[in-house]
Enzyme design. Structure first.
Site, mmCIF file in Angstrom:
data_model
loop_
_atom_site.group_PDB
_atom_site.id
_atom_site.type_symbol
_atom_site.label_atom_id
_atom_site.label_comp_id
_atom_site.label_asym_id
_atom_site.label_seq_id
_atom_site.Cartn_x
_atom_site.Cartn_y
_atom_site.Cartn_z
ATOM 1 N N HIS A 147 -0.630 -3.112 11.822
ATOM 2 C CA HIS A 147 0.704 -2.530 11.953
ATOM 3 C C HIS A 147 1.139 -2.576 13.406
ATOM 4 O O HIS A 147 0.323 -2.679 14.303
ATOM 5 C CB HIS A 147 0.709 -1.073 11.494
ATOM 6 C CG HIS A 147 0.203 -0.878 10.097
ATOM 7 N ND1 HIS A 147 1.001 -1.014 8.996
ATOM 8 C CD2 HIS A 147 -1.038 -0.598 9.627
ATOM 9 C CE1 HIS A 147 0.284 -0.812 7.906
ATOM 10 N NE2 HIS A 147 -0.961 -0.561 8.265
ATOM 11 N N GLU B 181 -9.574 -3.503 5.125
ATOM 12 C CA GLU B 181 -9.406 -2.636 3.962
ATOM 13 C C GLU B 181 -8.322 -3.181 3.036
ATOM 14 O O GLU B 181 -8.436 -3.113 1.814
ATOM 15 C CB GLU B 181 -9.066 -1.213 4.407
ATOM 16 C CG GLU B 181 -10.148 -0.514 5.225
ATOM 17 C CD GLU B 181 -11.455 -0.285 4.477
ATOM 18 O OE1 GLU B 181 -11.417 -0.043 3.251
ATOM 19 O OE2 GLU B 181 -12.526 -0.380 5.113
ATOM 20 N N TYR C 79 5.158 2.891 11.090
ATOM 21 C CA TYR C 79 3.976 3.485 10.471
ATOM 22 C C TYR C 79 3.080 4.173 11.504
ATOM 23 O O TYR C 79 2.860 3.648 12.595
ATOM 24 C CB TYR C 79 3.203 2.391 9.732
ATOM 25 C CG TYR C 79 2.195 2.962 8.787
ATOM 26 C CD1 TYR C 79 2.601 3.833 7.783
ATOM 27 C CD2 TYR C 79 0.854 2.655 8.903
ATOM 28 C CE1 TYR C 79 1.689 4.382 6.924
ATOM 29 C CE2 TYR C 79 -0.068 3.192 8.040
ATOM 30 C CZ TYR C 79 0.355 4.061 7.054
ATOM 31 O OH TYR C 79 -0.564 4.609 6.210
ATOM 32 N N ARG D 201 -0.173 5.180 11.326
ATOM 33 C CA ARG D 201 -1.620 4.924 11.428
ATOM 34 C C ARG D 201 -1.834 3.487 11.877
ATOM 35 O O ARG D 201 -1.814 2.564 11.077
ATOM 36 C CB ARG D 201 -2.295 5.196 10.086
ATOM 37 C CG ARG D 201 -2.348 6.678 9.740
ATOM 38 C CD ARG D 201 -3.132 6.954 8.488
ATOM 39 N NE ARG D 201 -2.293 6.879 7.309
ATOM 40 C CZ ARG D 201 -1.666 7.909 6.754
ATOM 41 N NH1 ARG D 201 -1.773 9.108 7.283
ATOM 42 N NH2 ARG D 201 -0.932 7.747 5.688
ATOM 43 N N GLU E 235 0.809 -1.219 0.000
ATOM 44 C CA GLU E 235 0.000 0.000 0.000
ATOM 45 C C GLU E 235 0.844 1.273 0.000
ATOM 46 O O GLU E 235 0.554 2.221 -0.702
ATOM 47 C CB GLU E 235 -0.951 -0.002 1.215
ATOM 48 C CG GLU E 235 -2.066 -1.020 1.085
ATOM 49 C CD GLU E 235 -3.057 -0.948 2.232
ATOM 50 O OE1 GLU E 235 -3.402 0.168 2.655
ATOM 51 O OE2 GLU E 235 -3.485 -2.018 2.712
ATOM 52 N N ASP F 290 -2.108 -4.395 3.307
ATOM 53 C CA ASP F 290 -2.105 -4.597 4.759
ATOM 54 C C ASP F 290 -3.010 -5.758 5.175
ATOM 55 O O ASP F 290 -4.030 -6.019 4.537
ATOM 56 C CB ASP F 290 -2.582 -3.318 5.470
ATOM 57 C CG ASP F 290 -1.594 -2.183 5.298
ATOM 58 O OD1 ASP F 290 -0.460 -2.443 4.823
ATOM 59 O OD2 ASP F 290 -1.949 -1.030 5.616
ATOM 60 N N ASP G 173 -5.530 -6.370 6.949
ATOM 61 C CA ASP G 173 -6.775 -6.008 7.640
ATOM 62 C C ASP G 173 -7.905 -5.942 6.619
ATOM 63 O O ASP G 173 -7.714 -6.258 5.444
ATOM 64 C CB ASP G 173 -6.620 -4.691 8.407
ATOM 65 C CG ASP G 173 -6.198 -3.540 7.504
ATOM 66 O OD1 ASP G 173 -6.351 -3.645 6.266
ATOM 67 O OD2 ASP G 173 -5.703 -2.526 8.031
#
Length: 708
Positions: free
Chosen positions: A365, A100, A319, A321, A24, A96, A98
DNA sequence: CAGTGAGCGAGCTTCCGCTTGACTT
């Protein structure tokens, strides 16, 4: 035999082709490229590539079938990925791990199958999905060696979430356009955030201050003097509502006999704080450094992408976020070694500290931490801007401290008895610093130590009584910090949306920031009331929780995702239809009366919201069409003018004098709400080395004060 | 660092969640 030959020749043909890995984030792509070597091409999707169209609903309202398109600003990225895919032997989707991220992988796979791979006839290009939680070489290689399938259940949960948000957002907003004002917006997250802010404002409005008094006694023994605070009367918490009571207590105390009561020593242990996640980073940076959520995230992004430390660009933090406090084993080992090398034995716990995540955490993350704990903030200070240094310092210290032992404080309390009244004096001091040796930002005032040689029963004399009148205070307004904290606790919004949500509320003129405080505007309150009155089940802190529960069922039980959408959408449509019929037109109902008088017709001027922000318009409209910019305070250059906001070239705003061209005062500094005590002109915000000051621009005045 | 200067009342606007970059004056 022939079969193996064929395979071998196919292998030969594709030997020069690289494997394409798609992640991403571009910085992540750079890092992983180094781990994988020359056989791999690593590219970034830069987030989502495929989404519902912005310009229309894009969802079939009967079937809930979404109509996905390549996002307009991502067509270039997508083309780049397609070109790379044409020359790849294999495509590895490493978005990632997850919900999304799974959707991103799913959309890229579909797109590639349709647009690229179906056209490659002479060879097969496998598409694989890999997941890794930490960006280290072993973790990435391990993932590459164990590819898995795209998890359709995760993808479907994402589709439910996406379509629900679209339906509510894109059907509620037009209702506001019709009933209140064009270009307004509503949605599952922003409208609840607005509600939270508005309800606090209602509490403040309704608040009635209550008088109370604080009483302190000055006592003397043979050797010592000490001050105690009245804490109990007749065994119950002392409550002194008015002056008469305070006077009576003073008289009684002065007349009564005083002696030492119980003396207590209490040890208190305070555990280290977990390493930062997005929400706690924003809170700490707001509380300690005074940064807004947006500013914090911008600086964190710089630290993440890398700073030039002399010769090479180095990413300084992980990271930014994230919702997880997890720390990779390698980093854990490094930080424990750092503590061992730099502190005495007692500062390192026997086993690493682990911190629980929220149930709702996606854990894609790690925690936000220093990438390399050996890079002490002061060692690299010269390479950083002041903002970068301060934020990195905060992150580095929080990370190191999170793996240290608790601090120990000792509180010494002396009770003083006087009739049925009990006074208390105490001091506390640190016995062992523990993690606070590294992470201590609140200013600890030096407390005066109480004498240690007093004994129960020792007689005292009262020398004086202090009486202080006080009033209870209303609850404080939300700040970026406390709003983000609340949103996180309620599970509303995600690490990537906390800061943008606050910005959206500001952009819509629903809220204003004064200092750090978030205050709703009239418009914000009108919109909130409409939404809460008519959609109580939707504009509700429990709504997201309920939605998440159902998404869990999609993820775990394979529940049909469109059914989940239907479950939320059907009751909503009924209420929406009713709302269109029943709600009165509220246009203009958020205009605020002002003290300004129209110079053309003598009527009062209204503060109205136009395309370019607030302006003043005559309340006699349409008979009197007088309109002018909103005065923001006395001009610092002339006697008569007011400072007004103006639009300069290239869309940049500036502030100038309303009497231009008679007075040519102009500045890019933002005016404040305060005025100069010397000359009454408005004070302007000036940022200097990370500090904001309010300064007077009147020539020769020079007045300034720190901004709150 | 210096720098600017309508008239808003009309014809699109908007969601949440991932992620950064930006055509020309």
């Amino acid at each position: 035999m022939a079969d193996t030959k064929k395979k071998a020749s196919a292998k030969k043909k594709t030997a020069h082709l690289k494997k394409l890995v798609i992640v991403e984030s571009p910085s992540k792509a750079d890092t992983i490229k180094k781990y994988l070597g020359s056989g791999y091409e690593v590219k970034a999707s830069v987030g989502h590539l495929i989404d519902l169209p912005r310009s229309r609903m894009g969802v079939n309202l009967e079937t809930f079938e979404p109509d996905y398109i390549v996002m307009r600003d991502k067509s270039k990225v997508m083309k780049d990925l397609r070109d790379a895919a044409k020359n790849a032997s294999e495509i590895i989707l490493a978005s990632d791990p997850d919900r999304e991220g799974e959707a991103i992988a799913y959309h890229i796979r579909n797109h590639m199958n349709e647009k690229v791979l179906s056209k490659i006839k002479n060879r097969v290009v496998p598409i694989r999905r890999i997941k890794f939680e930490e960006i280290t070489q072993p973790a990435v290689l391990e993932a590459i060696n164990h590819p898995i399938e795209i998890d359709t259940r995760l993808v479907n949960a994402q589709q439910s979430r996406r379509v629900i948000d679209r339906l509510f957002g894109y059907q509620l907003s037009p209702l506001l356009w019709k009933k209140v004002k064009s270009k307004l917006s509503a949605g599952r997250v922003q409208s609840v955030a607005l509600r939270i802010i508005c309800e606090r404002e209602d509490e403040i409005d309704k608040f009635v201050p209550v008088e109370y008094w604080e009483i302190k006694g000055h006592f003397k023994s043979k050797k010592h003097a000490l001050i105690g605070e009245l804490s109990k009367i007749g065994g119950k918490k002392a409550e002194i509502p008015n002056q008469e009571t305070a006077d009576r207590i003073e008289k009684e105390t002065l007349a009564g006999k005083s002696s030492i009561g119980n003396i207590a020593v209490r040890q208190q242990s305070r555990k280290a704080l977990p390493p930062f996640i997005t929400s706690t980073l924003q809170q700490a940076a707001n509380n300690i450094l005074g940064y807004s959520s947006i500013r914090t995230m911008m600086i964190a992004q710089e630290l993440y992408e890398g700073i030039n430390l002399g010769s090479t660009r180095t990413g300084l933090i992980t990271y930014m976020r994230t919702d997880s406090t997890r720390v990779s084993p390698i980093a854990m080992e490094a930080v424990r070694k750092y503590i061992t090398d730099n502190f005495d034995k007692g500062f390192l716990p026997d086993t690493p500290n682990f911190y629980a995540n929220k149930k709702s955490a996606q854990d894609a993350h790690e925690a936000i931490r220093a990438s390399d704990v050996a890079l002490h903030p002061d060692k690299i200070k010269s390479y950083l801007t002041p903002d970068q240094y301060k934020l990195y310092n905060l992150i580095w210290r929080r990370f190191v401290a999170s793996q240290m032992t608790p601090s120990q404080t000792e509180t010494y309390t002396i009770e003083i008895e006087n009739g049925d009244k009990l006074f208390t004096a105490s001091d506390s001091h640190t016995v062992f610093e523990g993690y606070q040796a590294v992470y201590q930002f609140s200013k600890t005032k030096k407390e005066k130590m109480l004498p240690r040689d007093l004994k129960k029963g020792d007689e005292l004399t009262v020398t004086k009584i202090d009486k202080d009148q006080k009033f209870t205070e209303p609850p404080p307004r939300y700040t970026d910090a406390s709003l983000v904290k609340t949103m996180e606790e309620l599970g509303i919004g995600r690490p990537s949306t906390y800061a943008p949500t606050i910005f959206t509320l500001t952009k819509r003129y629903y809220i204003m920031k004064s200092g750090k405080s978030l205050t709703p505007t009239e418009l914000g309150r009108v919109v909130n009331k409409l939404l809460v009155d008519n959609f109580p089940d939707l504009i509700n802190v429990g709504f997201t929780a309920k939605m998440e529960d159902e998404l869990d069922e999609v993820e775990e039980g394979g529940k049909e995702w469109k059914g989940v959408v239907r479950h939320f959408y059907e009751p909503f449509t009924h209420v929406l239809t009713k709302a269109y019929e029943q709600i009165d037109n509220l246009k203009g109902s958020f205009d605020e009366e002002t003290e300004f008088v129209c110079e053309k017709c003598g009527k009062k001027m209204l503060k109205k919201l136009g395309r370019f922000g607030y302006f003043l318009a005559c309340s006699g409209w349409p008979d009197c069409r007088n309109a002018k910019p909103l005065p923001l305070g006395r001009c610092p250059k002339c006697e008569t003018g007011q400072v007004v906001k103006k639009k300069g070239g290239r869309g940049k705003y500036f502030y100038g004098c309303s009497t231009y061209p008679e007075c040519d005062f102009a500045t890019f500094l933002e005016p404040s709400k305060e005025s100069c005590p010397n000359d009454g002109s408005v004070l302007f915000n000036k940022r200097e080395k990370g500090e904001t000051k309010l300064i007077c621009l009147k020539e020769g005045c020079g007045y300034e004060k720190p901004a709150e």
